[in-house]
Scaffold this active site. Structure first.
Site, mmCIF file in Angstrom:
data_model
loop_
_atom_site.group_PDB
_atom_site.id
_atom_site.type_symbol
_atom_site.label_atom_id
_atom_site.label_comp_id
_atom_site.label_asym_id
_atom_site.label_seq_id
_atom_site.Cartn_x
_atom_site.Cartn_y
_atom_site.Cartn_z
ATOM 1 N N ASP A 1 0.838 -1.190 0.000
ATOM 2 C CA ASP A 1 0.000 0.000 0.000
ATOM 3 C C ASP A 1 0.888 1.261 0.000
ATOM 4 O O ASP A 1 1.794 1.365 -0.813
ATOM 5 C CB ASP A 1 -0.946 -0.069 1.216
ATOM 6 C CG ASP A 1 -2.001 1.013 1.243
ATOM 7 O OD1 ASP A 1 -2.993 0.903 0.493
ATOM 8 O OD2 ASP A 1 -1.847 1.987 2.007
ATOM 9 N N ASP B 1 -8.544 -7.132 -5.060
ATOM 10 C CA ASP B 1 -8.336 -5.792 -4.526
ATOM 11 C C ASP B 1 -9.105 -4.788 -5.388
ATOM 12 O O ASP B 1 -8.837 -4.682 -6.590
ATOM 13 C CB ASP B 1 -6.841 -5.464 -4.552
ATOM 14 C CG ASP B 1 -6.490 -4.138 -3.891
ATOM 15 O OD1 ASP B 1 -7.411 -3.348 -3.606
ATOM 16 O OD2 ASP B 1 -5.287 -3.914 -3.664
ATOM 17 N N HIS C 1 -7.052 -6.667 -0.825
ATOM 18 C CA HIS C 1 -5.944 -5.713 -0.741
ATOM 19 C C HIS C 1 -4.902 -6.088 0.302
ATOM 20 O O HIS C 1 -3.708 -5.885 0.103
ATOM 21 C CB HIS C 1 -6.516 -4.325 -0.419
ATOM 22 C CG HIS C 1 -5.482 -3.263 -0.261
ATOM 23 N ND1 HIS C 1 -4.676 -2.841 -1.301
ATOM 24 C CD2 HIS C 1 -5.090 -2.533 0.818
ATOM 25 C CE1 HIS C 1 -3.853 -1.894 -0.884
ATOM 26 N NE2 HIS C 1 -4.079 -1.696 0.408
#
Length: 304
Positions: free
Chosen positions: A109, A240, A268
Site C-alpha cells: 500500500d 483488490d 488488498h
C-alpha cells in the site's frame, strides 16, 4: 512497552522498540537474527499486518517492522504533516539508526511510496524487493482512483476519517477478499488502535496525500529505472478493488528480474489475508537463487 489492553499478545507476541524522532516516538519491531528484512506498512494498518510473516521468518532472518508516525503503537501527533515524503525521511532515519546493510525491503500500500524512495536513493544497499499491492505513481490521470481521493480531501472526508474512523471500519472490510478471515479479533486490532478522533490524523493524511503528493509520486516514478534490476517478488491479491491487475502489470513491466505470485481470492491486505502462503513465498525467495526466467506466475486458489 507492554501495549494497550486491547492488544492480544498471543497474536502479536513481539518485543517493542522505540526510536525518538522530531515528529514523536516511532514504535518498531526487531525480531530474529540473520539477514535483515524491513517490512513497511500502509494505511490503515500497522506492524500487526505483518505478524504472520515475522513469525515465519524470524528463525532465519532479522525482521524490522516500523509503525509510521500516526499509526499503530507510534505517537499520533494531530499537527504533523503526514506527507509520504516525510514518512520516507523517518524510515531512512530508522534504517540509519539500525545500520541496516544489504537488506530486503518489503512494502504494501502506501509502504511503496514511503519505502521505495530509499531503494531509489540507495539501490546498492537494497538486496531484494517484495511488493504487495502497492503503487509509486500519481493517480491524477486515473478517474476511478481520483474521484474518491477528491472526496476524502474535503471537509466531508475529514468528518469520515476523524469522527467515524471510516478507513478501518468501512474501507478495510470492503477491500478484504474472503470476509471469513476478517475475524472480530483481527478487525479489533485495526479499529481499536485509533480509538479517538485525534489519533486518526495519520489515516486522513494519507487520504489527502493521494492527490496532494502527486508531484512527489511523479518524481519517484520518473526515477524508477534505479530499482529495475533489483530482484523482486510481486505478491498480488486479485480481488483488490483499489490496486488492479493493471497496476501489477506496471510493476511487471519495470523489473528485469521479477517473480509474480497472484492470489485470486485475496483482496488488498495480502500480508494478513494470505499470511502463511505469503510468508512461504518470501522465505523461498530469500533462500533460493532467482530463476533465470524474467517472471513466473503462480495462482493460489485459497488462503493457507
Amino acid at each position: 512497552m507492554n501495549g494497550p489492553a486491547w492488544l492480544d499478545r498471543t497474536a502479536y507476541p513481539f518485543d517493542s522498540h522505540v526510536l525518538k524522532l522530531d515528529a514523536g516516538r516511532m514504535h518498531y519491531l526487531d525480531e530474529g537474527d540473520g539477514p535483515p528484512v524491513l517490512l513497511v506498512h500502509g494505511t490503515p494498518t500497522w506492524s500487526f499486518l505483518y505478524r504472520h510473516i515475522v513469525a515465519a521468518l524470524r528463525p532465519r532472518f532479522r525482521c524490522i517492522v516500523p509503525d509510521h508516525i500516526g499509526f499503530g503503537l507510534s505517537d499520533k501527533p494531530p499537527d504533523w504533516t503526514y506527507r509520504p515524503a516525510d514518512h520516507a525521511r523517518n524510515l531512512r532515519m530508522l534504517i540509519e539508526h539500525l545500520n541496516l546493510r544489504d537488506f530486503t525491503l518489503v512494502v504494501h500500500d502506501f509502504g511503496g511510496p514511503i519505502g521505495l524512495p530509499y531503494a531509489i536513493e540507495r539501490p546498492d544497499n537494497v538486496k531484494r524487493l517484495v511488493l504487495f499491492n502497492t503503487f509509486m505513481w500519481s493517480i491524477r490521470a486515473d478517474a476511478a482512483k481520483r474521484r474518491p481521493a477528491q472526496l476524502f480531501s474535503t471537509a466531508l472526508g475529514r468528518l469520515l476519517y476523524l469522527r467515524l474512523n471510516f478507513s478501518p471500519r468501512v474501507i478495510l472490510p470492503a477491500a478484504w477478499g474472503d470476509k471469513r478471515t476478517l475475524t472480530p479479533d483481527v478487525r479489533r486490532h485495526y479499529t481499536a488502535v485509533h480509538q479517538q478522533p485525534d489519533e486518526r490524523h495519520g489515516m486522513w493524511g494519507f487520504a489527502r496525500e493521494l492527490l496532494g503528493s502527486s508531484d512527489w509520486f511523479d518524481g519517484l516514478w520518473a526515477r524508477r529505472d534505479r530499482i529495475k534490476d533489483i530482484p523482486a517478488l510481486l505478491l498480488w491479491g486479485m480481488k483488490d478493488p483499489a490496486f488492479t491487475p493493471q497496476d501489477l502489470a506496471r510493476w511487471q513491466a519495470l523489473f528485469t528480474n521479477a517473480q509474480t505470485r497472484t492470489f485470486p481470492n485475496v483482496g488488498h491486505f495480502v500480508p494478513d489475508e494470505a499470511g502463511s502462503a505469503a510468508a512461504q513465498e518470501i522465505m523461498t525467495f530469500l533462500t533460493n537463487r532467482a530463476p533465470e526466467a524474467h517472471e513466473q506466475t503462480m495462482l493460489y486458489s485459497g488462503v493457507e
